[in-house]
Structures are given as structure tokens and as C-alpha cells.
Design a protein around this motif. Structure first.
Motif, PDB file in Angstrom:
ATOM      1  N   ASN A  57       0.775  -1.197   0.327  1.00  0.00           N
ATOM      2  CA  ASN A  57       0.071  -0.125  -0.027  1.00  0.00           C
ATOM      3  C   ASN A  57       0.782   1.277   0.082  1.00  0.00           C
ATOM      4  OD1 ASN A  57      -1.581  -2.359   1.862  1.00  0.00           O
ATOM      5  ND2 ASN A  57      -2.844  -0.833   0.710  1.00  0.00           N
ATOM      6  N   TYR A  97       5.013  -0.600   4.921  1.00  0.00           N
ATOM      7  CA  TYR A  97       4.951  -0.603   3.415  1.00  0.00           C
ATOM      8  C   TYR A  97       6.216  -0.077   2.912  1.00  0.00           C
ATOM      9  CZ  TYR A  97       0.212  -1.502   4.905  1.00  0.00           C
ATOM     10  OH  TYR A  97      -1.022  -1.976   5.245  1.00  0.00           O
ATOM     11  N   ASP A 103      -1.911   3.426  -6.786  1.00  0.00           N
ATOM     12  CA  ASP A 103      -1.678   2.307  -5.861  1.00  0.00           C
ATOM     13  C   ASP A 103      -1.968   0.947  -6.548  1.00  0.00           C
ATOM     14  OD1 ASP A 103      -2.675   3.539  -2.592  1.00  0.00           O
ATOM     15  OD2 ASP A 103      -2.832   4.784  -4.262  1.00  0.00           O
TER      16      ASP A 103
END
Length: 750
Positions: free
Chosen positions: A156, A169, A225
Motif C-alpha cells: 500500500n 509498507y 496504488d
């Protein structure tokens, strides 16, 4: 293997399977045939199953709450799915997570594992080989502990610097995040076990994570994303995709037909299975028909949706039998393609912890970022006789992040503080790994007297600093899954401590053990700053080696550090001011938000595809430290750049180490269409190791989808023909070397 991974210069080979965008790579046809064989084999196995046997494979247990629900051994861990012995379907055990084999609050007494540094630290290496090595190491330990699935592969994007899970992340850029996640996943799966990629998608904040509705348009989502996920899936080929808690544009991620059906399975041709996050399922027929293949940790859902309820929906025709068959086929395909089916992790194995610790230390050393080094204060001079370390519990260890990724590392936890309140209190503790910077610096500087004080009294710390030749302040910021930080300031008045120490000692170094960016109001008074992240179980020696020059720092920021919170698209977690403490805990607690009748609330990601450094360029804001920034104890120059356009955009140049010590550099390629209003985007990078005076000529090839915009009318990627600006840069703000070249117009499938 390292040479091969270093050579992944983000060019057209990433687009194998994206129609017409790249040449067929060697072995691709054979791999496609093998994949087809895996699905055909899975389908043949499913054809022999009864309805009850199929149903049994599409929902899994949460072992801590599943006593008596299976005749098989339940290892305290994340997940458990029984096998079907007469068909050869193996029993599957699942463990968290990306930083090692997790054991959050020591559910498995005495079970330790090797703890990698935080994923942000790995991302800061800009080196897929290091990400792969870390994945291979933790995958080997998972297998040795009888786990067949690691819930790893967090990709993410960082949209907000205060996200409590940023440390898990890989930063804010889709190309870097996707490449590093893909390499990590491939490393895990080299052990014939499954890695997930998660959390699909737009799981960008922890505040209200089970009720938030992430709002973003199709084109912007594809270019940010989703592109990170797409690249990670192409390069890592994960056996499973984990869908997220939140809603995306109005639908829960785990029952979002557009995300799971249109994007993942149709456009990307994904063949494995979609598992839910734990407590992320909200329906039976809608979720199954949308593309969810397996309900994970069923005890954490409000109800068990994929057992008797699914069986009833199939009988009533609300879910076609073909959909159930596909769910099970995808599950078995993911197991078969990774090797987890034919080589189940049934037997415990010994683990070479010492060798694995070296993997963690190399990752930490390569990911530590030297942010500032005025007057070349670092590396520490051998003439320093009195060195005082202040704060951060640096006498005993290094801080780690909290939540499902928490590893109980080899050596144990010298400090572990239970939480008495907050959304993470049920499964997180503030934990240090037993890797003492004090002991490591003493070993690296035998000529010096190295002492430590706790820093609770700024006046005492200032006095100790004044009496020393150099002071090193260890600043910490604990972050965790389920909670966002309320602001970007260092907690517990540590800014005041640093100000006091710097006023007393002009040779002050700040070592930052944080989950992400923090504000540094004292920066002008502190000549040297080291961003150590959460450096893992060998963090002490890694920090000591960087400080003393045994290792030349080479990390580069994978995330922008803002100069003020108002520079970010949002200055604080959305929803933090609207939830009571009880509601915030409920909204972060899987499966229980509905008990409190909490309503969803929207987060409008108005920055669109311009995440991170692109937002700063778009708004003309000057950050504290830019994406890609990182200093070294040597200097690097770029010479004789040649930009080539046409069907591919590339830049060839010499990297020269102009200093006196060996070191690694990370040249970065940023691109934008000339005349367009869009910010420049990272299109290529490569980590290069050079001896003093050495030069190497390298070529960076732009990832085609970074050149393109996503066209929803096509639908697909469209590269507009014309001239493009190419910046050969040390960081995202560097525009010292900008060239142009003409690029041929092209389109690519989604």
C-alpha cells in the motif's frame, strides 16, 4: 541472482503479458504452459470433491479462537485451513507477516524468529536483491516452523505521513514499491510456500480502517496504488491476494466486483486466490460473486459467511456452483504454482539463526539514510575519546513497530510495554529488539569511553553532552497497526531533549528510530542526522557500523519528509476528530465495527495519482527531505548522459565515485511529457557500487506505464507521442541534468 535482480531496470520486460507492450522474454511461453497445467490440475482435483469438501476449503480458522473446531493441531498463529487427505490436499497454516515470522504477544511461548528491519528501511535500499534476500530468509523460517503461507507483501502506498502502518509498507512511489514488493514475494515463495500481496486496495490509513470509504477516480487509482500492486504481482507472482478492510468508492474491498473481478482477475489475468483480511468479510453471495475466494480467520468476522451460509446460497442459486468451483480451483492453483501443494510444510526444521541475522543486518545497513552531515561530522573520528549516547533505550536495544508484523526476535525483548488503551491494545506491545547500540558502538570504538544516559532529564543530558567529545541522541517514535499517530512530532518531549543537547554540544548526532517521517524543529542546530527506521534484530551493529564508517551509508528516502504537516495533502488522520476512543478502537478491531453500529465515512484522496513527491512538486512545496535523498561518505557524479527516445525511453550515463572511499549510489530517472502539467515521475533507478575513482556506464529504461496515462475510454494505458523531459537525478527535486527526447505514441492493455 543479484546481478539479475540489479538488472531489472524497470523496462519493458515488466510488461510481459501486457499485450504488445514488450517482447516475449525467454521462457515465458513455458511458464504460461506451466500455469495452465497448474489450473487444469487444480480443476481435476476439484472435480473429485463433494460439495462439503469444497466448502471446507473456502473458509479458514483463526487458531487462538478455534479450539475444538478441527481434529488437527492448531498452532497459535494467524490462520488454519484443513486439508483433504484422500485427495492429497495439504493442511495449510498461515502466519504474519512481512518482517519475519510473527509472534506478536508471544502466543507461541519461547518461539523466536529473525526480525528484518522495517519495510521502509528495505525500500530505502532501492535494491530488489536485498528485498528478495529478506523474503527468502523469512520464508525459510516460516517453512521451518510449519507454515505454508506468509501474509507478507505489503505494498500500500504512503499517502499520509502519519499512517501508523507506514513502516510495514514500501513508501510512496508505485514503481519502487511494486518492484521491491515483487522481489520480496519472490524470495518468500522460493521456499515453496505462498506469499500474499496486500492490502488490496487503498488501505491508506488505520484510523477507522474497517469503516473508512476510500474515494479515488479510476484513472488516478490505476496510475498509483493499483500500479504498485500490478508490478508486484507481475514480478513476484504471489499465490494469493489479500483484500483490505476499507471500502473503495462505496463498496467493501472484499466484495468489490470492480477491484476483484474487473481489475485483478480480468485485466491482470490473476490466477491465484483472493483471501480476505481477518474480519473483512461483510456478506456471502455478494462477496463470492464479486470475486472473494476465501474467508480468512472466520472467528473475527461478524458471522461465518463462507460455510453454511455459502452452502445455502449455492442451493438457492444465489451463488453459482461454477463460482464455488472457481474459488477452490484458484486456491489450489496458488498452492500448486508456488510448490506449497506438493511440498507441504509438515515437518519442523532447524534454523541457522546466525546466518539469517546477517541478512537482517545487511538490509539495515543498506537502508539507513544519512539525512544530514554538516562539516563531515560523520563518520565518527577515531580521535573521539568520550562519546555519550542519550535516550532511546540505546543501552539495551532498538525499537520495532507494533501490530500483526511484530516478530519476537532471537535474543528476546529487553523492553516490552503493554498498552492499557487504544485500538492496538489487544494485540500490540511497545517492543525493543535485543540489539544494543551502546554495546555495538563500544565494540566499534575500543579507544573511546562510550557511556549512556536515559535522557529523561534534559539538563542532565546537556551536562553529559558538554563533557563529551560528541553526543548521539537516539530519538524514537513508536507506530503500530490499528492506530495512526496524531501528529508528526517526536513524542515525550524528545524535541526539547535534542535542543538542550545540541545547545550544549556542537557535535551532536541525532539517530532517528521512527516509523516514518517526523518533524525536526531542531534540525538547523544538529549537524548530523541518521534515519535508522526500525532497524531490526541487528540494528545495534548496523547503526554502529554506519556511525563509525565501517559501512558507508547508501540508503535513499522512499518517502518524503514534510517540513510542516500542512504540506501533506491532509494534516491529520481523517476521522480522528469524529470518533470517540471506544469508537476508534471498534473501528480498528476486525469484525466488531458493526457491533457499535459505526457508519462509514469518506476519505477523498484529492491528490489523485500525484502521491508523495509528486504532490510536493505539484504544490511547489519544499519538503524537509525529498524522496530519493540520501548522503554518503563519498561523492558521486553523473557524466556524459545520452537520452534515447522512440519506442522506449532510456538514458545511458557514467556514474563516477569522485571520493576516497567505496560506496553505493542510486541514480534515479524522472520523466514527464514536455508541456504537461503533471509532475515528474520516477521511471527507473539502479543501485551501483563503486570503488574510489571508479566509473561505470549504466542505462536506465523507463517503465512504459510511468510514461503513460491511464485512459478509461480505451480502456488501458496511452503514451502520448511527443517530447519528454528526462531528469537524471540524485533525488526527486534534483533538476541539474535534464534532457529531452521524442517518444513514439503507443497504447497498452490494462
Amino acid at each position: 541472482m543479484a546481478k539479475t535482480i540489479h538488472g531489472w531496470l524497470l523496462g519493458a520486460t515488466l510488461l510481459s503479458g501486457i499485450g504488445g507492450a514488450a517482447p516475449v522474454v525467454a521462457g515465458q511461453a513455458a511458464k504460461q504452459t506451466a500455469a495452465q497445467d497448474a489450473r487444469a490440475r487444480a480443476a481435476a482435483i476439484v472435480a473429485k470433491m463433494t460439495l462439503d469438501e469444497k466448502i471446507a476449503l473456502v473458509h479458514g480458522l483463526f487458531p487462538p479462537m478455534a479450539k475444538g473446531k478441527t481434529p488437527n493441531e492448531l498452532i497459535p498463529s494467524a490462520g488454519h485451513i484443513d486439508g483433504i487427505a484422500h485427495l492429497g490436499v495439504p493442511l495449510i497454516r498461515e502466519s504474519d507477516a512481512s518482517l519475519g515470522v510473527a509472534n506478536q504477544i508471544e502466543q507461541r511461548k519461547g518461539d523466536v524468529a529473525t526480525a528484518l528491519p522495517s519495510s521502509l528501511a528495505t525500500a530505502a535500499t532501492f535494491d530488489p536483491a536485498i528485498a528478495r534476500a529478506g523474503g527468502a530468509m523469512i520464508g525459510a523460517e516460516a517453512r521451518a516452523k510449519r507454515f505454508s503461507v506468509l501474509l507478507a507483501g505489503g505494498v500500500n502506498l504512503t499517502r499520509d505521513p502519519w499512517n501508523g502502518r507506514n513502516f510495514e509498507y514500501l513508501g510512496e512511489d508505485p514503481l519502487l514499491s511494486g518492484m521491491m514488493a515483487g522481489a520480496h514475494i519472490a524470495g518468500v515463495q522460493s521456499n515453496h510456500i505462498v506469499s500474499t500481496v496486500k492490502h488490496f486496495a487503498l488501505n491508506a490509513q488505520e484510523t477507522g480502517r474497517t469503516v473508512v470509504d476510500a474515494q479515488l477516480g479510476e484513472a488516478a487509482l490505476r496510475m498509483s496504488d493499483l500500479l504498485a500492486f500490478q508490478i508486484a504481482i507481475e514480478t513476484g507472482k504471489p499465490g494469493s491476494v489479500m483484500c483490505a478492510y476499507n471500502k473503495v468508492n462505496g463498496d467493501w474491498a472484499c466484495e468489490n466486483a470492480h477491484l476483484l473481478g474487473d481489475v485483478l482477475k480480468r485485466d491482470w489475468g490473476y490466477r491465484g486466490w483472493v483471501m480476505s483480511d481477518w474480519g473483512a468479510v461483510h456478506s456471502t453471495a455478494k462477496a463470492a460473486n464479486a470475486g472473494l475466494d476465501q474467508e480468512s480467520g472466520q472467528e473475527l468476522d461478524h458471522a461465518v459467511y463462507f460455510a453454511d451460509a455459502l452452502k445455502a446460497d449455492i442451493a438457492a442459486g444465489r451463488v453459482p456452483m461454477a463460482r464455488l468451483d472457481d474459488m477452490v480451483i484458484r486456491y489450489l492453483t496458488g498452492l500448486i504454482e508456488t510448490g506449497a501443494y506438493d511440498a507441504p510444510a509438515n515437518d519442523a526444521q532447524s534454523i541457522p539463526y546466525d546466518a539469517h541475522a546477517e541478512v537482517a543486518q545487511r538490509a539495515a545497513e543498506a537502508g539507513i539514510v544519512l539525512l544530514k552531515n554538516d562539516g563531515d561530522l560523520l563518520p565518527l573520528a577515531r580521535t573521539a575519546k568520550r562519546v555519550v549516547l542519550i535516550g532511546g533505550r540505546a543501552d539495551v536495544g532498538v525499537l520495532s513497530g507494533g501490530g500483526s508484523s511484530q516478530v519476537r526476535s532471537v535474543g528476546g525483548a529487553p523492553v516490552e510495554i503493554p498498552l492499557t488503551s487504544g485500538a492496538a491494545s489487544s494485540f500490540a506491545r511497545v517492543t525493543w529488539h535485543a540489539s544494543s547500540p551502546l554495546a555495538a558502538i563500544r565494540a566499534a570504538m575500543p579507544q573511546a569511553q562510550v557511556t549512556w544516559i536515559d535522557g529523561r532529564d534534559p539538563a542532565a543530558a546537556a551536562a553529559a553532552a558538554k563533557a563529551a567529545d560528541v553526543a548521539i541522541v537516539f530519538a524514537t517514535q513508536w507506530t503500530t497497526e490499528a492506530q495512526d499517530v496524531p501528529d508528526l512530532s517526536l513524542p515525550d518531549h524528545q524535541d526539547d531533549l535534542i535542543v538542550a543537547v545540541a545547545a550544549a554540544q556542537p557535535k551532536t548526532i541525532a539517530v532517528m528510530e521512527t516509523g516514518g517521517p517526523v518533524l525536526m524543529p531542531w534540525l538547523s542546530a544538529v549537524p548530523a542526522v541518521l534515519q535508522a527506521w526500525y532497524p531490526g534484530q541487528r540494528g545495534g551493529p548496523a547503526i554502529a557500523n554506519i556511525l563509525t564508517g565501517r559501512v558507508n551509508p547508501s540508503g535513499r528516502l522512499p518517502i518524503t519528509f514534510p517540513a510542516s504537516p500542512t504540506q501533506a495533502p491532509r494534516a491529520a488522520p481523517v476521522g480522528l476528530d469524529r470518533l470517540t476512543a471506544a469508537e476508534a478502537q471498534a473501528a480498528a478491531d476486525p469484525g466488531h465495527a458493526s457491533d457499535h453500529q459505526l457508519a462509514s465515512f469518506p476519505v477523498d484522496y484529492a491528490e489523485g495519482a500525484d502521491v508523495g513527491y509528486r504532490w510536493y512538486e505539484k504544490t511547489r512545496a519544499t519538503p524537509l527531505f525529498a524522496f530519493g535523498h540520501g548522503l554518503s561518505y563519498t561523492r558521486f557524479a553523473y557524466r556524459n548522459p545520452v537520452v534515447t527516445g522512440g519506442a522506449k525511453l532510456s538514458i545511458s550515463f557514467e556514474v563516477v565515485n569522485t571520493g576516497r572511499v567505496a560506496g553505493a549510489d542510486v541514480p534515479q530517472m524522472y520523466v514527464a511529457r514536455e508541456g504537461a502539467a503533471t509532475p515528474m515521475r520516477l521511471a527507473g533507478f539502479q543501485r551501483v557500487m563503486l570503488k574510489p575513482g571508479e566509473a561505470k556506464r549504466i542505462t536506465l529504461v523507463a517503465e512504459p506505464r510511468i510514461l503513460a496515462d491511464y485512459d478509461t475510454a480505451l480502456p488501458g494505458w496511452r503514451i502520448a507521442g511527443g517530447r519528454y523531459r528526462v531528469a537524471l537525478a540524485h533525488d526527486a527535486t534534483d533538476r541539474a541534468l535534464v534532457s529531452t527526447a521524442s517518444v513514439t505514441a503507443a497504447t497498452m492493455k490494462p
